[in-house]
Scaffold this motif. Structure first.
Motif, PDB file in Angstrom:
ATOM      1  N   MET A 210      96.995  38.439  32.035  1.00  0.00           N
ATOM      2  CA  MET A 210      96.131  39.571  32.266  1.00  0.00           C
ATOM      3  C   MET A 210      96.647  40.333  33.486  1.00  0.00           C
ATOM      4  SD  MET A 210      92.468  37.916  31.540  1.00  0.00           S
ATOM      5  CE  MET A 210      92.513  36.474  30.504  1.00  0.00           C
TER       6      MET A 210
ATOM      7  N   TYR B 132      93.246  45.014  33.792  1.00  0.00           N
ATOM      8  CA  TYR B 132      92.210  44.181  33.175  1.00  0.00           C
ATOM      9  C   TYR B 132      91.156  43.789  34.225  1.00  0.00           C
ATOM     10  CZ  TYR B 132      89.800  40.138  31.344  1.00  0.00           C
ATOM     11  OH  TYR B 132      88.820  39.259  30.967  1.00  0.00           O
ATOM     12  N   TRP B 133      91.607  43.304  35.392  1.00  0.00           N
ATOM     13  CA  TRP B 133      90.671  42.822  36.408  1.00  0.00           C
ATOM     14  C   TRP B 133      89.887  43.960  37.049  1.00  0.00           C
ATOM     15  CZ3 TRP B 133      89.326  38.083  35.964  1.00  0.00           C
ATOM     16  CH2 TRP B 133      90.220  37.169  35.408  1.00  0.00           C
TER      17      TRP B 133
ATOM     18  N   THR C 240      89.034  46.668  35.445  1.00  0.00           N
ATOM     19  CA  THR C 240      88.059  46.992  34.399  1.00  0.00           C
ATOM     20  C   THR C 240      86.901  46.000  34.429  1.00  0.00           C
ATOM     21  OG1 THR C 240      89.772  47.996  33.042  1.00  0.00           O
ATOM     22  CG2 THR C 240      87.754  47.311  31.902  1.00  0.00           C
ATOM     23  N   GLU C 241      87.211  44.747  34.724  1.00  0.00           N
ATOM     24  CA  GLU C 241      86.164  43.724  34.820  1.00  0.00           C
ATOM     25  C   GLU C 241      85.216  44.026  35.988  1.00  0.00           C
ATOM     26  OE1 GLU C 241      84.021  40.336  33.611  1.00  0.00           O
ATOM     27  OE2 GLU C 241      85.436  41.647  32.587  1.00  0.00           O
TER      28      GLU C 241
ATOM     29  N   ARG D  39      84.402  46.964  36.954  1.00  0.00           N
ATOM     30  CA  ARG D  39      83.581  48.045  36.405  1.00  0.00           C
ATOM     31  C   ARG D  39      82.504  47.498  35.472  1.00  0.00           C
ATOM     32  NH1 ARG D  39      85.086  52.965  37.210  1.00  0.00           N
ATOM     33  NH2 ARG D  39      83.892  54.456  36.068  1.00  0.00           N
ATOM     34  N   ARG D  40      82.897  46.589  34.624  1.00  0.00           N
ATOM     35  CA  ARG D  40      81.953  45.992  33.680  1.00  0.00           C
ATOM     36  C   ARG D  40      80.831  45.255  34.406  1.00  0.00           C
ATOM     37  NH1 ARG D  40      80.487  41.665  31.146  1.00  0.00           N
ATOM     38  NH2 ARG D  40      81.925  40.203  32.115  1.00  0.00           N
ATOM     39  N   ARG D  41      81.148  44.661  35.542  1.00  0.00           N
ATOM     40  CA  ARG D  41      80.152  43.900  36.310  1.00  0.00           C
ATOM     41  C   ARG D  41      79.400  44.761  37.327  1.00  0.00           C
ATOM     42  NH1 ARG D  41      82.604  37.902  37.445  1.00  0.00           N
ATOM     43  NH2 ARG D  41      83.631  37.614  35.431  1.00  0.00           N
TER      44      ARG D  41
ATOM     45  N   ARG E 279      90.765  37.597  40.567  1.00  0.00           N
ATOM     46  CA  ARG E 279      90.325  36.414  39.807  1.00  0.00           C
ATOM     47  C   ARG E 279      89.461  35.508  40.664  1.00  0.00           C
ATOM     48  NH1 ARG E 279      95.306  33.777  36.653  1.00  0.00           N
ATOM     49  NH2 ARG E 279      93.658  32.251  36.371  1.00  0.00           N
TER      50      ARG E 279
ATOM     51  N   LEU F 229      85.930  37.114  41.402  1.00  0.00           N
ATOM     52  CA  LEU F 229      85.101  37.231  40.195  1.00  0.00           C
ATOM     53  C   LEU F 229      84.689  35.878  39.623  1.00  0.00           C
ATOM     54  CD1 LEU F 229      86.809  40.281  38.480  1.00  0.00           C
ATOM     55  CD2 LEU F 229      84.560  40.199  39.576  1.00  0.00           C
ATOM     56  N   THR F 230      85.276  34.801  40.105  1.00  0.00           N
ATOM     57  CA  THR F 230      84.878  33.462  39.652  1.00  0.00           C
ATOM     58  C   THR F 230      84.181  32.673  40.760  1.00  0.00           C
ATOM     59  OG1 THR F 230      87.080  32.567  40.137  1.00  0.00           O
ATOM     60  CG2 THR F 230      86.673  33.335  37.884  1.00  0.00           C
TER      61      THR F 230
END
Length: 125
Positions: A1, A5-6, A8-9, A11-13, A83, A86-87
């Motif tokens: 990834m 990708y990250w 965008t993640e 943004r999604r969150r 990563r 976000l985890t």
């Protein structure tokens, strides 16, 4: 990834984005934060090789881009740092980092490097 990708993640969150530097089309830095009730997770991307993430206690007057204290900090390249943040265990989790340590210099964006700043709440997708 990849990095896209990250990002965008984020943004999604629904993270809030901060951009700074003289030209908003080519920012000198990018930061993002996610506000929890009593703390915030913060990410600072300085360039394509350097990023720092941290969790800081947060009150209404807390400067999230220059905290005094953090309970967790991670610095690496942008992908690994995204990563990691976000985890990170959410506040209240039994494994949540909760030991206060003085914020290292990597957790700060100097005030002179913050103008102009655009803060964009990320919209729901």
């Amino acid at each position: 990834m990849d990095l896209e990708y990250w990002l965008t993640e984020l943004r999604r969150r629904h993270w809030t984005l901060h951009l700074g530097g003289p030209d908003p089309r080519q920012p000198d830095w990018l930061a993002a934060h996610f506000a929890w009730p009593d703390c915030a997770d913060v990410l600072i991307l300085r360039d394509e090789h350097t990023a720092t993430a941290y969790r800081t206690p947060a009150a209404p007057d807390t400067d999230l881009l220059a905290p005094d204290w953090v309970t967790w900090v991670y610095s690496h390249n942008p992908i690994w740092t995204l990563r990691a943040v976000l985890t990170l265990e959410p506040p209240g989790s039994p494994h949540e980092p909760c030991t206060l340590i003085p914020a290292p210099p990597a957790c700060h964006i100097p005030a002179q490097g913050r103008r102009p700043v655009t803060i964009r709440p990320l919209t729901q997708s």
